[in-house]
Design a protein around this motif. Structure first.
Motif, PDB file in Angstrom:
ATOM      1  N   ARG A  35     -93.744  87.022  36.503  1.00 16.60           N
ATOM      2  CA  ARG A  35     -94.629  86.095  35.780  1.00 16.60           C
ATOM      3  C   ARG A  35     -95.232  85.057  36.712  1.00 16.60           C
ATOM      4  NH1 ARG A  35     -93.750  81.135  33.952  1.00 16.60           N
ATOM      5  NH2 ARG A  35     -91.503  81.291  34.228  1.00 16.60           N
ATOM      6  N   THR A  36     -94.434  84.540  37.645  1.00 17.16           N
ATOM      7  CA  THR A  36     -94.911  83.470  38.510  1.00 17.16           C
ATOM      8  C   THR A  36     -95.574  83.969  39.780  1.00 17.16           C
ATOM      9  OG1 THR A  36     -92.818  83.280  39.717  1.00 17.16           O
ATOM     10  CG2 THR A  36     -93.064  81.938  37.715  1.00 17.16           C
ATOM     11  N   GLY A  37     -95.263  85.211  40.180  1.00 20.38           N
ATOM     12  CA  GLY A  37     -95.753  85.692  41.465  1.00 20.38           C
ATOM     13  C   GLY A  37     -95.004  85.066  42.619  1.00 20.38           C
ATOM     14  N   SER A  38     -93.860  84.467  42.331  1.00 21.21           N
ATOM     15  CA  SER A  38     -93.023  83.822  43.330  1.00 21.21           C
ATOM     16  C   SER A  38     -91.626  84.429  43.250  1.00 21.21           C
ATOM     17  CB  SER A  38     -92.981  82.314  43.060  1.00 21.21           C
ATOM     18  OG  SER A  38     -92.279  81.646  44.077  1.00 21.21           O
ATOM     19  N   VAL A  39     -90.675  83.866  43.985  1.00 19.09           N
ATOM     20  CA  VAL A  39     -89.329  84.439  43.997  1.00 19.09           C
ATOM     21  C   VAL A  39     -88.427  83.884  42.905  1.00 19.09           C
ATOM     22  CG1 VAL A  39     -89.443  85.057  46.422  1.00 19.09           C
ATOM     23  CG2 VAL A  39     -88.528  82.828  45.772  1.00 19.09           C
ATOM     24  N   PHE A  40     -88.897  82.895  42.166  1.00 19.96           N
ATOM     25  CA  PHE A  40     -88.190  82.382  40.989  1.00 19.96           C
ATOM     26  C   PHE A  40     -89.164  81.576  40.151  1.00 19.96           C
ATOM     27  CE2 PHE A  40     -87.176  79.313  44.405  1.00 19.96           C
ATOM     28  CZ  PHE A  40     -87.632  78.131  43.864  1.00 19.96           C
ATOM     29  N   GLY A  41     -88.772  81.335  38.918  1.00 24.88           N
ATOM     30  CA  GLY A  41     -89.522  80.445  38.051  1.00 24.88           C
ATOM     31  C   GLY A  41     -88.772  79.127  37.942  1.00 24.88           C
ATOM     32  N   VAL A 110     -79.817  73.417  36.861  1.00 24.55           N
ATOM     33  CA  VAL A 110     -79.281  74.723  36.480  1.00 24.55           C
ATOM     34  C   VAL A 110     -80.029  75.794  37.270  1.00 24.55           C
ATOM     35  CG1 VAL A 110     -78.893  76.341  34.578  1.00 24.55           C
ATOM     36  CG2 VAL A 110     -78.777  73.882  34.145  1.00 24.55           C
ATOM     37  N   SER A 111     -79.295  76.795  37.745  1.00 26.03           N
ATOM     38  CA  SER A 111     -79.871  77.949  38.438  1.00 26.03           C
ATOM     39  C   SER A 111     -79.290  79.206  37.799  1.00 26.03           C
ATOM     40  CB  SER A 111     -79.528  77.883  39.934  1.00 26.03           C
ATOM     41  OG  SER A 111     -79.987  79.018  40.619  1.00 26.03           O
ATOM     42  N   VAL A 112     -80.162  80.026  37.169  1.00 23.36           N
ATOM     43  CA  VAL A 112     -79.674  81.192  36.429  1.00 23.36           C
ATOM     44  C   VAL A 112     -80.129  82.501  37.071  1.00 23.36           C
ATOM     45  CG1 VAL A 112     -79.555  79.902  34.255  1.00 23.36           C
ATOM     46  CG2 VAL A 112     -81.613  81.185  34.803  1.00 23.36           C
ATOM     47  N   TYR A 113     -79.420  83.584  36.721  1.00 25.21           N
ATOM     48  CA  TYR A 113     -79.669  84.935  37.249  1.00 25.21           C
ATOM     49  C   TYR A 113     -79.596  84.968  38.777  1.00 25.21           C
ATOM     50  CZ  TYR A 113     -80.866  86.555  32.607  1.00 25.21           C
ATOM     51  OH  TYR A 113     -80.808  86.890  31.290  1.00 25.21           O
ATOM     52  N   GLU A 114     -78.614  84.257  39.314  1.00 27.35           N
ATOM     53  CA  GLU A 114     -78.497  84.191  40.763  1.00 27.35           C
ATOM     54  C   GLU A 114     -78.161  85.541  41.405  1.00 27.35           C
ATOM     55  OE1 GLU A 114     -75.976  80.891  41.884  1.00 27.35           O
ATOM     56  OE2 GLU A 114     -77.682  79.520  41.700  1.00 27.35           O
ATOM     57  N   ALA A 119     -82.187  86.387  49.069  1.00 25.28           N
ATOM     58  CA  ALA A 119     -81.104  85.945  49.961  1.00 25.28           C
ATOM     59  C   ALA A 119     -81.391  84.618  50.659  1.00 25.28           C
ATOM     60  CB  ALA A 119     -80.815  87.028  50.998  1.00 25.28           C
ATOM     61  N   TRP A 120     -82.639  84.291  50.890  1.00 20.87           N
ATOM     62  CA  TRP A 120     -82.967  83.076  51.624  1.00 20.87           C
ATOM     63  C   TRP A 120     -83.113  81.842  50.736  1.00 20.87           C
ATOM     64  CZ3 TRP A 120     -87.479  80.974  49.995  1.00 20.87           C
ATOM     65  CH2 TRP A 120     -88.414  81.828  49.385  1.00 20.87           C
TER      66      TRP A 120
END
Length: 131
Positions: A35-41, A110-114, A119-120
């Protein structure tokens, strides 16, 4: 009381918020990456009553990994997601932190779905970490 303005890229769709978010989180799920085109939202959750929306949005509904529905609202002109409605949390609206374009925005707690995290990526050490 603080006020912030979230906006799409062209400025047509906005969300004006009053007060601090009740939660700021980062999500490493594959759907947020796409959705974001990045490595996380990264998103901030606000009480719906503290958000004023302006402009026209298109909607996209997807089913989360847990089976709940999330309704994303994005600008029909530029495609930027400005807010979303998570099923089961109707009193809240989620807003992508990038839509605020504010480097001073509060740090995620909060950090989810780790397990799907690149890896970086290094989430804040004091955040709640959910695999």
């Amino acid at each position: 009381m603080s006020q912030r303005l979230a906006s799409c890229s062209c400025g047509q769709l906005t969300a004006q918020v009053v007060g601090d978010p009740v939660r700021v989180s980062i999500c490493h799920c594959l759907a947020c990456q796409r959705r974001t085109g990045s490595v996380f939202g990264q998103q901030a959750r606000f009480l719906r009553e503290n958000v004023s929306l302006s402009g026209v949005s298109s909607e996209y509904i997807r089913v989360s990994d847990e089976g709940s529905r999330i309704k994303f609202h994005f600008c029909p002109n530029c495609g930027s997601t400005v807010f979303y409605e998570p099923e089961g949390l109707e009193e809240y609206l989620g807003i992508p932190v990038g839509a605020f374009a504010d480097p001073g925005f509060p740090v995620p707690s909060v950090s989810v779905y780790e397990e799907r995290m690149h890896a970086w990526v290094i989430p804040p050490a004091d955040a709640e970490h959910i695999r």
